[in-house]
Design an enzyme around this catalytic site. Structure first.
Site, PDB file in Angstrom:
ATOM      1  N   GLY A 248       0.767  -1.241   0.000  1.00  0.00           N
ATOM      2  CA  GLY A 248       0.000   0.000   0.000  1.00  0.00           C
ATOM      3  C   GLY A 248       0.797   1.289   0.000  1.00  0.00           C
ATOM      4  O   GLY A 248       0.206   2.369  -0.066  1.00  0.00           O
ATOM      5  N   CYS A 366     -11.709   4.415 -29.303  1.00  0.00           N
ATOM      6  CA  CYS A 366     -12.958   5.137 -29.556  1.00  0.00           C
ATOM      7  C   CYS A 366     -13.825   5.178 -28.310  1.00  0.00           C
ATOM      8  O   CYS A 366     -14.862   4.512 -28.224  1.00  0.00           O
ATOM      9  CB  CYS A 366     -13.680   4.509 -30.739  1.00  0.00           C
ATOM     10  N   GLU A 367     -13.351   5.894 -27.311  1.00  0.00           N
ATOM     11  CA  GLU A 367     -14.088   6.137 -26.059  1.00  0.00           C
ATOM     12  C   GLU A 367     -13.652   7.498 -25.544  1.00  0.00           C
ATOM     13  O   GLU A 367     -12.452   7.792 -25.528  1.00  0.00           O
ATOM     14  CB  GLU A 367     -13.687   5.120 -24.973  1.00  0.00           C
TER      15      GLU A 367
HETATM   16  N1  LLP Z   1      -1.392  -7.215  -1.037  1.00  0.00           N
HETATM   17  C1  LLP Z   1      -2.699  -7.285  -1.354  1.00  0.00           C
HETATM   18  C2  LLP Z   1      -3.543  -8.261  -0.680  1.00  0.00           C
HETATM   19  C3  LLP Z   1      -3.244  -6.423  -2.314  1.00  0.00           C
HETATM   20  O1  LLP Z   1      -4.526  -6.486  -2.617  1.00  0.00           O
HETATM   21  C4  LLP Z   1      -2.396  -5.497  -2.969  1.00  0.00           C
HETATM   22  C5  LLP Z   1      -2.920  -4.586  -3.998  1.00  0.00           C
HETATM   23  C6  LLP Z   1      -1.031  -5.468  -2.621  1.00  0.00           C
HETATM   24  C7  LLP Z   1      -0.567  -6.333  -1.636  1.00  0.00           C
HETATM   25  C8  LLP Z   1      -0.053  -4.530  -3.243  1.00  0.00           C
HETATM   26  O2  LLP Z   1      -0.385  -3.210  -2.931  1.00  0.00           O
HETATM   27  P1  LLP Z   1       0.554  -2.000  -3.391  1.00  0.00           P
HETATM   28  O3  LLP Z   1       1.823  -2.038  -2.574  1.00  0.00           O
HETATM   29  O4  LLP Z   1       0.828  -2.175  -4.835  1.00  0.00           O
HETATM   30  O5  LLP Z   1      -0.245  -0.778  -3.127  1.00  0.00           O
HETATM   31  N2  LLP Z   1      -4.653  -1.222  -9.906  1.00  0.00           N
HETATM   32  C9  LLP Z   1      -4.572  -0.246  -8.835  1.00  0.00           C
HETATM   33  C10 LLP Z   1      -3.950  -0.838  -7.592  1.00  0.00           C
HETATM   34  C11 LLP Z   1      -4.709  -2.021  -7.036  1.00  0.00           C
HETATM   35  C12 LLP Z   1      -4.079  -2.591  -5.794  1.00  0.00           C
HETATM   36  C13 LLP Z   1      -4.797  -3.802  -5.338  1.00  0.00           C
HETATM   37  N3  LLP Z   1      -4.158  -4.511  -4.279  1.00  0.00           N
HETATM   38  C14 LLP Z   1      -3.798   0.961  -9.323  1.00  0.00           C
HETATM   39  O6  LLP Z   1      -3.373   0.986 -10.478  1.00  0.00           O
HETATM   40  O7  LLP Z   1      -3.648   1.943  -8.586  1.00  0.00           O
END
Ligand code: LLP
Length: 432
Positions: A248, A366-367
Site C-alpha cells: 500500500g 474510440c471512447e
Molecule cells: N497485497 C494485497 C492483498 C493487495 O490487494 C495489494 C494490492 C497489494 C498487496 C499490493 O499493494 P501495493 O503495494 O501495490 O499498493 N490497480 C490499482 C492498484 C490495485 C491494488 C490492489 N491490491 C492501481 O493501479 O492503482
C-alpha cells in the site's frame, strides 16, 4: 526516484531523456511504440531499500513482492535473486513466481475468490501460507488439505475496518469492502480454524489499500492487528507466528522528473512516505506481537522504475481544447481512465526555446474516457514527437488489454548502457 534513473542529458539546443545510460529515443526507434521501459537499477534499489529497512527490526522479517503490480518474468527473476518473497493472487501468478525462482516458503496466496484447483496447486507447491478470506474458504482449504493428507498452512485475512484515505477503488480495509473477515468475527474464525483437523494456523494477514499517503492509517491498522493477536493468545490460547502486513505504500506520480523546461505540478510531493518513515513508525508496533513480519508491496517496488513511451500521431484544437493524440491508449495504461490517476507526461526531447500549452493527451481508442492526461500544461509537441508517461512500472502493462483489437506493447529492461527486450510486442495475428 534516483536522480540517475530517468534524466535529461543536455545536447546543443535540446535535452534528451535517458533511462540510466540509454536514450529513450533510441529505444523508441529500435523497438517502436507504445513501449514499456524499466530501469533495473531503480527496481533493485527500491527492493533493497525496503528490505533493508524492514529487516533492521529482525533478520527474519522480509519483503514479499506483490506480483500483480508487474508480473514480467525478467523482473521477477531479478527480485528472486535478491531473496524477495511473493504475494500472488492467482494460480498463474503462483506458477510464474515459482518458475522465476521465488522460494515457495516466502510465497503467500491472497484473494477472495480462489478456485479449488488454485488451492490444490498452492498446497501441492508447499507455499508459506494461503491467506484465507472467508469461513467457506477455510473449510475448502481444510477439505482439500485432508484429501492431500497434509495440513494446509493458513493466515486469516482480517479486515480491520481502517479507512486508508485513498481512491475508493483501491481501498480494501473497510467493512464494506469484499476482502477478508471482519475483525469482530475473526476470533470465531480462528477458533474454527483451530478445530479443523487439516489446518495449520500460521498467522494473520491484513491489507488496507493502495497508494496510501497517511502514516496514521498504517499505524492504526498495525495497532489494531497487534491488539487482536495479543487478545487471541490471552483469551483463546491461539498463538500466531507471523503477521503479513500487506502493501500500500504510495509513490510520487507528480513531478516524477524535474527540469527547468518542464512545468512543475502544484500537487505537493511531501505527502509521499519513505520506506524508512513507514518502517520506523510501524515495525515497533508490529514487533510487540512477538511474530515474524512480512510486507507485500507492489507499487512502491516497481512503479518508478518504468515508463511508457508513445508517439504523437496528431495534434488538433477544437476551440475549447487542444488535443495531443498519441499511439498509447487506455488499453495500454488504464489508470488515468479508471482512477483518474495522474501520470506526468514529458517529451523525450526538450527544445531550449519550447513554449508551453494546456492540452488533453488522449489515446486512439474510440471512447471519450480514453485519456492519459486532461488540461495538462506541458511543452508544445507535434506529430512524430515522442512522449514518456512517467511512473508506469506498476499496474501498467499488467492491466493492458486488447480493447479495439489493439496489440499489447513490448517491454524493455535497461541496465546501465545495455538493454534487452523482456517481452515481444504482441502481433495482431496473435489476437485475431
Ligand atoms: N497485497 C494485497 C492483498 C493487495 O490487494 C495489494 C494490492 C497489494 C498487496 C499490493 O499493494 P501495493 O503495494 O501495490 O499498493 N490497480 C490499482 C492498484 C490495485 C491494488 C490492489 N491490491 C492501481 O493501479 O492503482
Amino acid at each position: 526516484m534516483n536522480d540517475t534513473t530517468y534524466s535529461y542529458r543536455d545536447l546543443s539546443g535540446h535535452s534528451k531523456l535517458y533511462c540510466e545510460d540509454v536514450s529513450l529515443a533510441k529505444l523508441a526507434s529500435e523497438f517502436g511504440t507504445p513501449l514499456y521501459v524499466y530501469s533495473q537499477a531503480q527496481l533493485l534499489d527500491n527492493f533493497r531499500s525496503f528490505n533493508q529497512s524492514i529487516s533492521k527490526s529482525s533478520k527474519k522479517n522480509y519483503v514479499s513482492y506483490a506480483v500483480k503490480a508487474n508480473s514480467n518474468p525478467e523482473l521477477l527473476k531479478l527480485l528472486a535473486s535478491e531473496g524477495a518473497g511473493a504475494s500472488v493472487v492467482s494460480g498463474a501468478e503462483l506458477l510464474i513466481a515459482l518458475r522465476c525462482g521465488i522460494d515457495p516458503k516466502k510465497i503467500t496466496f491472497d484473494g477472495p475468490g480462489k478456485t479449488d484447483e488454485e488451492i490444490t496447486f498452492a498446497l501441492n507447491s508447499n507455499i508459506f501460507a494461503i491467506d484465507v478470506e472467508s469461513l467457506q474458504e477455510l473449510h475448502v482449504v481444510n477439505d482439500i488439505a485432508g484429501k492431500l493428507s497434509i495440513k494446509g498452512p493458513i493466515c486469516i485475512r482480517v479486515n480491520p475496518h481502517v479507512d486508508a484515505k485513498t481512491h475508493p477503488y483501491i481501498s480494501t480495509g473497510l467493512s464494506e469492502n469484499k476482502f477478508g473477515i471482519a475483525i469482530d468475527d475473526s476470533s470465531e474464525a480462528y477458533r474454527i480454524a483451530n478445530s479443523l483437523p487439516n489446518i495449520e494456523i500460521i498467522g494473520i494477514h491484513c491489507h488496507i489499500g493502495s497508494q496510501i499517503t497517511d502514516l496514521s492509517v498504517f499505524k492504526e491498522a498495525a495497532e489494531s492487528i497487534v491488539k487482536f493477536v495479543i487478545m487471541l493468545k490471552e483469551e483463546e490460547h491461539i498463538s500466531l507466528k507471523h503477521i503479513n502486513f500487506g502493501g500500500g505504500q504510495a509513490v510520487e506520480y507528480h513531478n516524477a522528473i524535474r527540469h527547468p523546461l518542464l512545468p512543475e505540478s502544484s500537487e505537493a510531493n511531501s505527502k509521499i512516505l519513505s520506506f524508512e518513515d513507514i518502517t520506523k513508525a510501524v515495525m515497533p508496533i508490529l514487533m510487540e506481537s512477538g511474530c515474524t513480519i512480512n510486507v507485500e508491496p507492489g507499487r512502491s517496488i516497481v512503479a518508478n522504475s518504468g515508463v511508457l513511451i508513445s508517439k504523437v500521431l496528431y495534434t488538433k484544437s477544437n476551440g475549447k481544447k487542444n488535443f495531443v493524440i498519441i499511439d498509447a491508449g487506455m488499453n495500454d495504461l488504464i489508470r488515468p481512465s479508471l482512477y483518474h490517476a495522474y501520470h506526468q507526461i514529458v517529451p523525450l526531447s526538450l527544445q531550449i526555446n519550447s513554449s508551453q500549452n494546456i492540452v488533453d493527451v488522449v489515446g486512439p481508442i474510440c471512447e471519450t474516457g480514453d485519456f492519459l492526461a486532461q488540461d495538462r500544461e506541458m511543452p508544445v509537441v507535434d506529430r512524430g514527437d515522442h512522449l514518456s508517461i512517467m511512473c508506469t512500472g506498476a499496474y501498467g502493462y499488467v492491466l493492458a488489454s486488447n480493447y479495439n483489437l489493439r496489440a499489447k506493447a513490448a517491454e524493455i529492461l535497461v541496465d546501465g548502457n545495455s538493454y534487452k527486450i523482456i517481452r515481444e510486442r504482441e502481433q495482431i495475428e496473435d489476437i485475431i
